[in-house]
Every structure is written in structure tokens, then in C-alpha cells.
Design a protein around this motif. Structure first.
Motif, mmCIF file in Angstrom:
data_model
loop_
_atom_site.group_PDB
_atom_site.id
_atom_site.type_symbol
_atom_site.label_atom_id
_atom_site.label_comp_id
_atom_site.label_asym_id
_atom_site.label_seq_id
_atom_site.Cartn_x
_atom_site.Cartn_y
_atom_site.Cartn_z
ATOM 1 N N ALA A 185 0.832 -1.203 0.000
ATOM 2 C CA ALA A 185 0.000 0.000 0.000
ATOM 3 C C ALA A 185 0.868 1.256 0.000
ATOM 4 C CB ALA A 185 -0.922 0.000 1.218
ATOM 5 N N VAL A 186 2.004 1.191 0.686
ATOM 6 C CA VAL A 186 2.923 2.328 0.746
ATOM 7 C C VAL A 186 3.542 2.597 -0.622
ATOM 8 C CG1 VAL A 186 5.216 2.987 1.577
ATOM 9 C CG2 VAL A 186 3.466 2.279 3.200
ATOM 10 N N VAL A 187 4.153 1.582 -1.222
ATOM 11 C CA VAL A 187 4.894 1.817 -2.464
ATOM 12 C C VAL A 187 3.988 2.132 -3.649
ATOM 13 C CG1 VAL A 187 6.899 0.450 -1.795
ATOM 14 C CG2 VAL A 187 5.025 -0.655 -3.021
ATOM 15 N N SER A 188 2.713 1.769 -3.553
ATOM 16 C CA SER A 188 1.800 2.051 -4.663
ATOM 17 C C SER A 188 1.039 3.359 -4.468
ATOM 18 C CB SER A 188 0.802 0.895 -4.823
ATOM 19 O OG SER A 188 0.048 0.715 -3.634
ATOM 20 N N SER A 189 1.315 4.095 -3.375
ATOM 21 C CA SER A 189 0.632 5.366 -3.112
ATOM 22 C C SER A 189 0.931 6.383 -4.213
ATOM 23 C CB SER A 189 1.068 5.929 -1.762
ATOM 24 O OG SER A 189 0.689 5.080 -0.701
ATOM 25 N N ALA A 190 -0.030 7.281 -4.453
ATOM 26 C CA ALA A 190 0.143 8.267 -5.513
ATOM 27 C C ALA A 190 1.143 9.352 -5.136
ATOM 28 C CB ALA A 190 -1.203 8.897 -5.854
#
Length: 347
Positions: free
Chosen positions: A93-98
Motif C-alpha cells: 500500500a505504501v509503495v503504490s501510493s500516488a
């Protein structure tokens, strides 16, 4: 029997981090036997994802790591060297955040699914956002390790989504830098201060809207859905084996039978047995572990007479408790209390 368990004995951190610490030590040439010696932990306990570790268990592993390496600040090194994917759904969820601002919101909301001893709070200040890390449990002798690991993890995450921006952060740490300052400065590029009243990371406001290089909307939706599922489970008490352990630790009076515990969770004894088995556990195993941890805690941290400790743990016969204790720890309760290791069996 009064409630026996301080927060220190309750499960609170995902076992992945203890596995990573063990792997870190193995990478420095230490064997599994050396790593676990004196910790009263086994590798089999760490590979079960349902078995969150207590602060007391983690403390023993940290002390052993320090004994083996003679190095302070191992938590920071561990956090800096751990890939973001090792944090499970939260990492994805962190690395895919905008944006970095979105990433901070994810961390604030979901950190509890990996560690329940801290909470994160975002506070707006002039030209910056303050990420405050608050202890919900007194971390005591684990404070530097855990805060260091959290800091190393955060820096690693920022580096993954937005390279070459970590030097713009500033960090305040709630412990002395006397033994670790040089180590921290060697591993970090950001501004550091020690002996602060609380742990806080200051992020310039100009970074918040910068796009993350690893942004992926579809991956983010799936990861957030998984995080929400895990958070809902945590709010219900976590996996069933963890709920049972906490119920036993909070028990006032004689420990309940399997049938009574099943009633507490509104299921049949057969269902309780089956569900615990699916999590790699059993009621008797959980009961034994709770008694074992409480026995050691009461013996070392209180002045209660041994016969009263035995009674509180459900042993009517003190000699039976002493025999069980010797089987657990290789020495009698009296020898343990006196710090006499001569009668202890090897780990």
C-alpha cells in the motif's frame, strides 16, 4: 487469582520482524543455535504468521543480538536493510501510493496491523507535516531498537517511492544518542536530534504532493483492501489463537477449561480445537505458554512467595509447580529467583 499479565506479556508485533532480525544475525555468521540460546524462543514459533510476539519475547531476542554482536542501534540497521515488500500488505500500500502525503496517511491508518505498541499521528505545522510516533505501551528496554527500526523502515520507504529526498527530513528521537549517534549518522542523511520529549519526523510540505515513482492505482486499491481486512481482524482481537492467549493472560480466577473457553467465543469445543489447529496451535499449548511466561514474570519481577505464584498459576501443589518449572527452564524456581544458573540445563 488477580489479573496477572502486564502489557509486556501480550502479543503485539508481527513475527516477520523477528525473522528478519534472525536472518540479519545469520548473515553475520551466527548459527540458529547461537541466536536462540537463552531467548526461550524457537524458529518454529517465528515462522507461524499467527503468532505475534510479546514485548518480553522481543526484548530477549534483542538482548541476545546485542550480546552476539556487541553492536547498538541494530533496529535502525534492520529497518534500513529491509525491503518494503517485507511489510506485507502495508508495504504494498505504501509503495503504490500516488504521493508522499498519501503514503503518510496509509502509515497513520494501518501501522497497527504490524505493531500495536505505537500509533502514528500527522500534525500540520507551518511549512511542514509532523509525523509523531507515540508509544501506546511503555517500550522500556526495547525503545531504542523499536524506534530505530521504525525510523529505518520509514527512510527506506521514502527512498523507495521518492529517491534522493530523505536528506530533507528531520528527526527527533526520545533517547540518548551517546551510544548510537555515530551509527545513526552513518546510516542516515537527514538531520537528527536525540533526547527529545517524543519521536517525531518532520516532512517538508513541498514533498507531500510530489508523485511517488512507484505509484500504481490498481495495486494500491488491492493493498488497501487487504490492510482494511487485517485491521478489522485486529480490532476484533486478531487471530483466534491470539485472542485466546490474551483471554488467558487477562484471566482472573482459575484458568478456564477448553469447554469454557469455547463458550466464551460462542463456539463448540470441537470448533475451537479445529480453528486453533488451522493456526498451528492448540488450547493446551497456549495455556502452557501463558503459564510459562507468567511464572517467569512473577518470579523475576515480583516478591511473591513461590507457593503463591504456584497457586496463582493453578497449581495446588507447590512441588508439582517446581517440577514443571524445572522442565521448562532447567532449574528450580528458587534457583532462578536467586540467579543461580548452576543447575540449569543447556539451551
Amino acid at each position: 487469582m488477580e489479573s496477572l499479565a502486564p502489557e509486556r506479556l501480550k502479543p503485539g508485533i508481527h513475527p516477520a520482524y523477528s525473522r528478519l532480525l534472525c536472518a540479519w544475525l545469520q548473515g553475520r555468521g551466527f548459527s540458529e543455535a547461537e541466536i536462540f540460546s537463552g531467548t526461550r524462543l524457537q524458529w518454529s514459533e517465528l515462522v507461524n504468521e499467527h503468532r505475534y510476539l510479546s514485548l518480553e519475547q522481543l526484548s530477549r531476542l534483542i538482548r541476545r543480538a546485542t550480546e552476539l554482536t556487541g553492536v547498538q542501534g541494530q533496529g535502525l540497521a534492520l529497518g534500513r536493510s529491509t525491503s518494503v515488500s517485507a511489510h506485507g500488505a502495508l508495504g504494498y500500500a505504501v509503495v503504490s501510493s500516488a504521493t508522499l502525503g498519501d503514503m503518510l496517511t496509509v502509515l497513520e491508518r494501518f501501522v497497527a496491523i504490524r505493531i500495536r505498541w505505537v500509533s502514528l499521528r500527522l500534525k500540520r505545522e507551518s511549512g511542514a507535516v509532523l509525523l509523531e510516533i507515540e508509544e501506546s505501551v511503555d517500550l522500556d528496554d526495547c525503545r531504542e531498537f523499536i524506534h530505530g527500526a521504525l525510523l529505518g523502515t520509514f527512510v527506506q520507504m521514502v527512498q523507495a517511492v521518492m529517491p534522493n529526498q530523505c536528506e530533507r527530513l528531520s528527526v527527533a528521537l526520545p533517547f540518548s544518542g551517546a551510544a548510537v549517534r555515530a551509527h545513526y549518522e552513518a546510516l542516515l542523511e537527514c538531520e537528527l536530534s536525540f533526547d527529545a520529549p517524543s519521536f517525531a519526523i518532520t516532512v517538508p510540505e513541498t514533498l507531500l504532493e510530489m508523485p511517488c515513482l512507484t505509484a500504481d492505482a490498481a495495486t494500491h486499491r488491492n493493498a488497501i483492501r487487504d490492510c482494511e481486512h487485517q485491521l478489522a481482524m485486529l480490532q476484533r482481537g486478531g487471530p483466534l489463537s491470539q485472542q485466546v492467549s490474551i483471554a488467558l493472560l487477562d484471566q482472573s480466577g482459575a484458568f478456564p477449561t477448553l469447554e469454557l473457553m469455547a463458550e466464551r467465543f460462542a463456539m463448540s469445543a470441537r470448533s475451537l480445537i479445529r480453528k486453533l489447529k488451522s493456526e498451528g496451535s492448540s488450547y493446551q499449548q497456549l495455556l502452557d505458554e501463558v503459564r510459562k511466561e507468567q511464572a517467569l514474570w512473577l518470579l523475576q519481577e515480583t516478591a511473591l512467595p513461590i507457593d503463591q505464584i504456584a497457586e496463582q498459576l493453578g497449581y495446588q501443589d507447590t512441588s508439582n509447580f517446581s517440577r514443571t518449572f524445572r522442565r521448562w527452564f532447567g532449574q528450580t524456581p528458587l534457583a532462578m529467583r536467586k540467579g543461580d544458573m548452576s543447575g540449569a540445563s543447556p539451551d
